[in-house]
Motif scaffolding. Structure first.
Motif: not given
Length: 333
Positions: A116, A119, A148
């Motif tokens: 991702d 990340s 996130g």
């Protein structure tokens, strides 16, 4: 929708207000801007995704600021994606476009191309910098990386640093229409509640890692308005955000028709860079002739590259630094 109608909304930010509640917002559509930003570099897809999301956030946030010069967004982390930086230059006159540029710094050896994108940032901070030009003190606000996504970081920033409940719904990616080449497209909606109550949280922060959340700075009535608008925004579909078949005005009616949406003049945006030979010379003006000598290449020149647009400047070492013999203009490639 006709081709002309579609193009009319490409690379624009449309301000709006929900009259039933004290909520303002923006709808943004970017295509050519992203193509131009990303064409300056050969980023891997995971980095392209971060740059695209950051550019979209920059377009939305930049249009909300009464800006005389420049707004910058930066995300710095300890992961492979070390830095994502964007600049938004306000229009120089009524009817003129705003300008956006962006670049990223990353460690290619540590980068996980299948992970991702968010990340890959790791721990770090999200910052907004506002520079209103000569004679004004620049403003800088910083919050830790949270949530996130980059949009979640921006939401946390506004709740924590500005105490303005803010919500983003964004989408971006490569797309291809029948008979056309593949291009980047991005679209998003920004909602921002202007609180009437005290700007200070009454019961302490309830967000991630002890940071403020939107609910911390709204009273009961404001909270109901805010929650209702967010529930409506949750119904938006990805293709409605990106388009091109749904105009932003139509999107607002679909989402918020019961909230009394009212639109204002759209703001066009283009890719643009403020780099110049004069600015390169100015940045080198603090160095002595000895320092300039260390920077001189085997070919006998001093070179500089713009990280944003890739412009390559080649200068005569005798013409730069505070001990320059002359100020001859060399040029950019």
């Amino acid at each position: 929708m006709t081709l002309g109608a579609r193009i009319a909304w490409d690379d624009t930010v449309l301000p709006f207000q929900l009259d039933r509640s004290d909520i303002r917002g923006r709808v943004a559509r970017l295509d050519g801007v992203l193509d131009n930003v990303l064409a300056q570099h050969n980023y891997p897809p995971v980095i392209e995704s971060l740059v695209a999301e950051m550019a979209l956030l920059t377009a939305l946030i930049g249009q909300t600021v009464k800006l005389r010069w420049k707004l910058s967004l930066q995300v710095r982390g300890d992961g492979p994606a070390r830095l994502i930086a964007t600049d938004y230059y306000g229009p120089t006159a009524d009817g003129k476009p705003a300008q956006i540029r962006a670049y990223a710094s990353y460690d290619a050896e540590r980068l996980d191309l299948l992970a991702d994108p968010f990340s890959q940032i790791g721990k770090g901070y999200f910052a907004i910098l506002i520079d209103q030009g000569e004679g004004n003190t620049p403003y800088q606000g910083i919050t830790p990386i949270a949530g996130g996504s980059l949009s979640a970081c921006a939401e946390t920033y506004f709740a924590q640093s500005e105490q303005l409940p803010t919500r983003f719904s964004l989408s971006h990616g490569r797309s291809q229409l029948p008979g056309e080449g593949e291009t980047w497209r991005a679209g998003g909606v920004m909602l921002q509640h202007m609180p009437k109550a005290s700007p200070f949280a009454k019961d302490g922060p309830s967000g991630e890692d002890g940071l403020l959340d939107a609910s911390d700075v709204l009273d009961e009535e404001e909270g109901e308005n805010w929650n209702r608008a967010n529930v409506l925004l949750d119904t938006v579909e990805e293709m409605e955000l990106i388009g091109p078949t749904v105009q932003p005005t139509e999107l607002l009616v679909r989402l918020f028709h019961e909230e009394g949406p009212r639109v204002f003049d759209p703001q066009p945006v283009v890719f643009g860079c403020s780099c110049s030979e004069d600015k390169v010379r100015q940045s080198l003006s603090i160095y002595s002739a000895k320092d300039i000598g260390h920077m001189t290449t085997e070919e006998g020149t001093v070179t500089a590259d713009c990280q944003f647009c890739g412009a390559h400047y080649v200068l005569d070492p005798k013409s730069v630094g505070f001990e320059a013999e002359n100020a001859a203009s060399d040029g950019a490639e």
